[in-house]
Scaffold this motif. Structure first.
Motif, mmCIF file in Angstrom:
data_model
loop_
_atom_site.group_PDB
_atom_site.id
_atom_site.type_symbol
_atom_site.label_atom_id
_atom_site.label_comp_id
_atom_site.label_asym_id
_atom_site.label_seq_id
_atom_site.Cartn_x
_atom_site.Cartn_y
_atom_site.Cartn_z
ATOM 1 N N THR A 198 0.833 -1.208 0.000
ATOM 2 C CA THR A 198 0.000 0.000 0.000
ATOM 3 C C THR A 198 0.870 1.261 0.000
ATOM 4 O O THR A 198 0.597 2.216 -0.731
ATOM 5 C CB THR A 198 -0.936 0.010 1.226
ATOM 6 N N GLY A 199 1.933 1.253 0.810
ATOM 7 C CA GLY A 199 2.840 2.402 0.832
ATOM 8 C C GLY A 199 3.498 2.636 -0.506
ATOM 9 O O GLY A 199 3.615 3.784 -0.973
ATOM 10 N N ASN A 200 3.903 1.576 -1.176
ATOM 11 C CA ASN A 200 4.520 1.720 -2.502
ATOM 12 C C ASN A 200 3.519 2.213 -3.535
ATOM 13 O O ASN A 200 3.853 3.036 -4.393
ATOM 14 C CB ASN A 200 5.149 0.404 -2.947
ATOM 15 N N VAL A 201 2.293 1.706 -3.474
ATOM 16 C CA VAL A 201 1.266 2.144 -4.442
ATOM 17 C C VAL A 201 0.922 3.618 -4.233
ATOM 18 O O VAL A 201 0.819 4.394 -5.192
ATOM 19 C CB VAL A 201 0.008 1.248 -4.339
ATOM 20 N N VAL A 202 0.752 4.013 -2.969
ATOM 21 C CA VAL A 202 0.414 5.412 -2.690
ATOM 22 C C VAL A 202 1.567 6.331 -3.093
ATOM 23 O O VAL A 202 1.357 7.388 -3.709
ATOM 24 C CB VAL A 202 0.055 5.588 -1.195
ATOM 25 N N THR A 203 2.790 5.936 -2.783
ATOM 26 C CA THR A 203 3.945 6.761 -3.152
ATOM 27 C C THR A 203 4.101 6.833 -4.670
ATOM 28 O O THR A 203 4.444 7.883 -5.223
ATOM 29 C CB THR A 203 5.227 6.180 -2.523
ATOM 30 N N LEU A 204 3.817 5.750 -5.363
ATOM 31 C CA LEU A 204 3.877 5.756 -6.830
ATOM 32 C C LEU A 204 2.820 6.676 -7.408
ATOM 33 O O LEU A 204 3.087 7.427 -8.365
ATOM 34 C CB LEU A 204 3.691 4.329 -7.366
ATOM 35 N N VAL B 7 1.401 9.306 -5.924
ATOM 36 C CA VAL B 7 1.600 10.701 -5.536
ATOM 37 C C VAL B 7 2.894 11.259 -6.131
ATOM 38 O O VAL B 7 2.901 12.308 -6.771
ATOM 39 C CB VAL B 7 1.611 10.849 -3.998
ATOM 40 N N ASN B 8 4.000 10.587 -5.930
ATOM 41 C CA ASN B 8 5.294 11.129 -6.336
ATOM 42 C C ASN B 8 5.848 10.487 -7.601
ATOM 43 O O ASN B 8 6.835 10.967 -8.142
ATOM 44 C CB ASN B 8 6.336 10.930 -5.223
ATOM 45 N N GLY B 9 5.298 9.383 -8.021
ATOM 46 C CA GLY B 9 5.823 8.685 -9.184
ATOM 47 C C GLY B 9 7.033 7.825 -8.838
ATOM 48 O O GLY B 9 7.754 7.401 -9.725
ATOM 49 N N GLY B 10 7.270 7.560 -7.550
ATOM 50 C CA GLY B 10 8.421 6.751 -7.126
ATOM 51 C C GLY B 10 7.975 5.628 -6.226
ATOM 52 O O GLY B 10 6.854 5.123 -6.343
ATOM 53 N N GLN B 11 8.883 5.251 -5.359
ATOM 54 C CA GLN B 11 8.561 4.183 -4.397
ATOM 55 C C GLN B 11 9.088 4.575 -3.026
ATOM 56 O O GLN B 11 9.822 5.546 -2.886
ATOM 57 C CB GLN B 11 9.160 2.853 -4.838
ATOM 58 N N LEU B 12 8.718 3.788 -2.038
ATOM 59 C CA LEU B 12 9.192 4.029 -0.677
ATOM 60 C C LEU B 12 10.717 3.838 -0.623
ATOM 61 O O LEU B 12 11.293 3.152 -1.476
ATOM 62 C CB LEU B 12 8.522 3.062 0.297
ATOM 63 N N PRO B 13 11.351 4.422 0.372
ATOM 64 C CA PRO B 13 12.798 4.209 0.508
ATOM 65 C C PRO B 13 13.129 2.720 0.677
ATOM 66 O O PRO B 13 12.318 1.928 1.174
ATOM 67 C CB PRO B 13 13.164 4.996 1.762
ATOM 68 N N LEU B 14 14.329 2.379 0.259
ATOM 69 C CA LEU B 14 14.762 0.982 0.296
ATOM 70 C C LEU B 14 14.715 0.414 1.717
ATOM 71 O O LEU B 14 14.333 -0.741 1.918
ATOM 72 C CB LEU B 14 16.183 0.864 -0.268
ATOM 73 N N LEU B 15 15.067 1.207 2.698
ATOM 74 C CA LEU B 15 15.071 0.745 4.089
ATOM 75 C C LEU B 15 13.670 0.342 4.545
ATOM 76 O O LEU B 15 13.492 -0.681 5.229
ATOM 77 C CB LEU B 15 15.630 1.836 5.005
ATOM 78 N N VAL B 16 12.649 1.109 4.147
ATOM 79 C CA VAL B 16 11.265 0.789 4.531
ATOM 80 C C VAL B 16 10.815 -0.500 3.853
ATOM 81 O O VAL B 16 10.180 -1.367 4.487
ATOM 82 C CB VAL B 16 10.329 1.967 4.177
ATOM 83 N N ASN B 17 11.147 -0.667 2.569
ATOM 84 C CA ASN B 17 10.774 -1.898 1.865
ATOM 85 C C ASN B 17 11.488 -3.115 2.464
ATOM 86 O O ASN B 17 10.883 -4.182 2.626
ATOM 87 C CB ASN B 17 11.102 -1.779 0.375
#
Length: 117
Positions: A20-26, A28-38
């Motif tokens: 969900t965090g990756n989808v929302v970040t994609l 909104v910002n067109g990217g992904q969550l930081p590597l540490l969070v993933n």
């Protein structure tokens, strides 16, 4: 809640939050969550899955040991019923062969060696 199901819930929540965090970040910002969070989400989910598998194997092993113990107890009871008390026949035979005045005397205490004298 048992350990197994708690681990399954934690793994599910961790994967769901990561995706969900990756989808929302994609979106909104067109990217992904930081590597540490993933990595944290994947590590938590992986650890929870391994813990759930180990807990399930522990439950199965515990059930098998309980079944084996029950089988052993029933088998020992069956053997005891079939064999009876053989010493009773020996004592009765001894008393019959020596008359009524014969006394059955218990053995002395064992373990009296040279050290106790």
């Amino acid at each position: 809640m048992t350990l197994k199901w708690m681990a399954v819930v934690i793994a599910t929540v961790s994967v769901t939050l990561g995706v969900t965090g990756n989808v929302v970040t994609l979106a909104v910002n067109g990217g992904q969550l930081p590597l540490l969070v993933n990595l944290l989400a994947l590590t938590t989910a992986g650890t929870a899955v391994v813990l759930a598998v180990v807990a399930e194997l522990h439950d199965r092993l515990n059930d098998r040991i309980s079944a084996l113990a029950d089988f052993l107890v029933s088998r020992l009871k069956e053997i005891e019923e079939r064999s009876g008390d053989r010493n009773t026949g020996f004592v009765e035979g001894y008393l019959l062969s020596h008359g009524q005045e014969a006394a059955v005397v218990p053995f002395g205490r064992r373990g009296r060696g040279a050290a106790e004298r």
